[in-house]
Design an enzyme around this catalytic site. Sequence first.
Site, short mmCIF file in Angstrom:
data_model
loop_
_atom_site.label_atom_id
_atom_site.label_comp_id
_atom_site.label_asym_id
_atom_site.label_seq_id
_atom_site.Cartn_x
_atom_site.Cartn_y
_atom_site.Cartn_z
N ARG A 1 8.31 11.84 -1.32
CA ARG A 1 9.53 11.24 -1.90
C ARG A 1 10.81 11.68 -1.21
O ARG A 1 11.88 11.68 -1.81
CB ARG A 1 9.67 11.57 -3.39
CG ARG A 1 8.56 11.05 -4.23
CD ARG A 1 8.98 11.07 -5.69
NE ARG A 1 7.83 10.98 -6.56
CZ ARG A 1 7.81 11.39 -7.81
NH1 ARG A 1 8.89 11.91 -8.36
NH2 ARG A 1 6.72 11.25 -8.54
N ARG B 1 22.26 2.46 -2.69
CA ARG B 1 21.67 1.91 -3.93
C ARG B 1 22.72 1.34 -4.88
O ARG B 1 22.40 0.56 -5.77
CB ARG B 1 20.84 2.98 -4.63
CG ARG B 1 19.43 3.09 -4.12
CD ARG B 1 18.53 1.93 -4.56
NE ARG B 1 17.97 2.14 -5.89
CZ ARG B 1 18.22 1.40 -6.94
NH1 ARG B 1 19.05 0.40 -6.86
NH2 ARG B 1 17.63 1.65 -8.09
N ASP C 1 6.84 1.25 -1.19
CA ASP C 1 6.25 1.74 -2.43
C ASP C 1 4.79 1.34 -2.50
O ASP C 1 4.39 0.32 -1.94
CB ASP C 1 6.99 1.19 -3.66
CG ASP C 1 6.67 2.03 -4.88
OD1 ASP C 1 7.32 3.07 -5.08
OD2 ASP C 1 5.72 1.68 -5.61
N TYR D 1 -1.66 1.07 -12.45
CA TYR D 1 -0.44 0.30 -12.69
C TYR D 1 -0.76 -1.18 -12.92
O TYR D 1 -0.16 -1.83 -13.78
CB TYR D 1 0.53 0.45 -11.51
CG TYR D 1 1.16 1.82 -11.45
CD1 TYR D 1 2.30 2.11 -12.18
CD2 TYR D 1 0.57 2.83 -10.71
CE1 TYR D 1 2.86 3.38 -12.15
CE2 TYR D 1 1.12 4.10 -10.67
CZ TYR D 1 2.26 4.38 -11.40
OH TYR D 1 2.80 5.63 -11.37
O1 CP3 Z 1 7.70 9.46 -0.14
C1 CP3 Z 1 8.63 8.72 0.19
O2 CP3 Z 1 9.83 9.05 0.11
C2 CP3 Z 1 8.30 7.38 0.78
C3 CP3 Z 1 8.50 6.22 -0.04
C4 CP3 Z 1 7.72 6.14 -1.33
C5 CP3 Z 1 8.26 5.58 -2.53
N1 CP3 Z 1 7.27 5.54 -3.47
C6 CP3 Z 1 9.63 5.08 -2.68
C7 CP3 Z 1 10.22 4.99 -4.02
C8 CP3 Z 1 6.38 6.48 -1.60
C9 CP3 Z 1 5.35 7.15 -0.70
C10 CP3 Z 1 6.12 6.10 -2.94
C11 CP3 Z 1 4.81 6.28 -3.58
C12 CP3 Z 1 4.64 6.00 -5.00
N2 CP3 Z 1 5.24 5.03 -5.74
C13 CP3 Z 1 3.70 6.66 -5.83
C14 CP3 Z 1 2.75 7.76 -5.40
C15 CP3 Z 1 3.42 9.07 -5.19
C16 CP3 Z 1 4.07 9.70 -6.39
O3 CP3 Z 1 5.27 9.93 -6.30
O4 CP3 Z 1 3.42 9.92 -7.40
C17 CP3 Z 1 3.81 6.10 -7.11
C18 CP3 Z 1 3.00 6.51 -8.33
C19 CP3 Z 1 4.78 5.05 -7.04
C20 CP3 Z 1 5.24 4.14 -8.13
C21 CP3 Z 1 6.67 4.34 -8.45
N3 CP3 Z 1 7.71 4.04 -7.59
C22 CP3 Z 1 7.23 4.81 -9.66
C23 CP3 Z 1 6.43 5.24 -10.89
C24 CP3 Z 1 8.62 4.81 -9.51
C25 CP3 Z 1 9.69 5.13 -10.55
C26 CP3 Z 1 9.89 6.56 -10.79
C27 CP3 Z 1 10.38 7.34 -9.58
O5 CP3 Z 1 9.60 8.20 -9.14
O6 CP3 Z 1 11.48 7.09 -9.06
C28 CP3 Z 1 8.92 4.38 -8.19
C29 CP3 Z 1 10.27 4.21 -7.63
C30 CP3 Z 1 10.51 4.60 -6.22
N4 CP3 Z 1 9.60 4.59 -5.20
C31 CP3 Z 1 11.78 5.00 -5.71
C32 CP3 Z 1 11.60 5.26 -4.33
C33 CP3 Z 1 12.65 5.64 -3.35
C34 CP3 Z 1 13.08 5.11 -6.50
C35 CP3 Z 1 13.75 3.81 -6.44
C36 CP3 Z 1 15.19 3.88 -6.86
O7 CP3 Z 1 15.46 3.71 -8.06
O8 CP3 Z 1 16.04 4.06 -5.99
#
Ligand code: CP3
Length: 342
Positions: A24, A37, A73, A146
């Site tokens: 992340r 954003r 994502d 999901y």
């Molecule tokens: O690691 C990185 O920075 C690369 C990009 C990346 C994102 N999501 C961007 C993102 C990666 C590898 C993921 C993987 C991901 N996404 C997972 C597996 C890893 C983990 O963290 O458990 C899961 C379960 C998701 C699904 C997901 N995406 C959720 C549940 C959420 C909301 C909660 C949160 O963690 O922010 C996201 C949003 C998300 N994915 C954001 C980003 C940059 C935030 C978006 C924003 O509001 O700006």
Amino acid sequence: MYKSLFTDVLKGKEGSRPPVWYMRQAGRVLPDYRKLRERHSFQEMMEQPELAADVTLMPVAVLGVDASILFNDILSIPVSMGMELVWTDHGPQFLKPLCHEDDIHHLFHPDLSKLNHVYETLDIVKKRGNAPTIGFCGAPLTTLCYMLQGTSAKHDFPDAKKFFYARPQETCYLIDMLTDICIEYALKQIEHGIDAFQLFDTHAGIVPLELYEASFLPAVKKIAAAVRSHNVPFIYFPKGIGPGLSLMTPEVCDFVSIDWQTSLSRAREMVHQDVGLQGNIDPFLLFSSKEKIESTMRKDYVPFFQNHNKWIVNLGHGVMADTPIENLLFLTEWIKDETNWW
Ligand code: CP3
């Protein structure tokens, strides 16, 4: 071709220090990402290759990490299959979770050309970047959580688990379909220049180990084999797998990412000796003082590296959005400047 500690260590060479990157790291915590954003939605940012490439490369420039990870994502795959997704303040929400569908077979028309922006992003990153890039997708189990439940708001995805038990044949069908799509998607990312691939299985721990081993692990092995047949190292993150770490053999992955629940030394005893470890600093440690961060590194991590240098520093889960960025910078610099790793 750049010289890279990260890819050297992934390929089994010894480094003078462990490489470091953070799950992340692309987005959330970065001030420049937050500014972007304000003007763009998350979906928009993923779909515009120039913006997505900027965010992919930001952590290398801002934090000084040894690798970038594609800004995208894991839920992009179900979206490419036609599932409608909205990003709410509480996280992602599929409008029609599959657990309510009587027949799932007619639902899918996977169209990976819907992900062309990902490959364009990687092309830009490859041109502009000077560090290795990690591609990724979600493992079938985590993606299914999901797709079936619709959201992560309910702890442990109860509707997804009910579906696995009540509808085993359809579960098999979905796993097989997702496995094929993950492979196609991963191979496309490889064509577009990624240096390593990480499979995220954040919810690997929600089913009993027997069910995981029988139904979900074979899919991981298939994806791993496809990625590694192109000489691209494969990292697997089975969060919450606990004693299931003993299933992590070279057939599964080159490196396994360890969650914050399991100590690296315990993990080292369970994971096959030829598989490297990544992880597993508690993301909450970054909310403590710099002194505490440094003393934890010296006490728990430097001695580990002295005995096991097949190790990549990372967190035991993702960086939280409200993490004090100065502590993330401090940790990264400390890892790079520390002279007593050996
Ligand atoms: O690691 C990185 O920075 C690369 C990009 C990346 C994102 N999501 C961007 C993102 C990666 C590898 C993921 C993987 C991901 N996404 C997972 C597996 C890893 C983990 O963290 O458990 C899961 C379960 C998701 C699904 C997901 N995406 C959720 C549940 C959420 C909301 C909660 C949160 O963690 O922010 C996201 C949003 C998300 N994915 C954001 C980003 C940059 C935030 C978006 C924003 O509001 O700006």
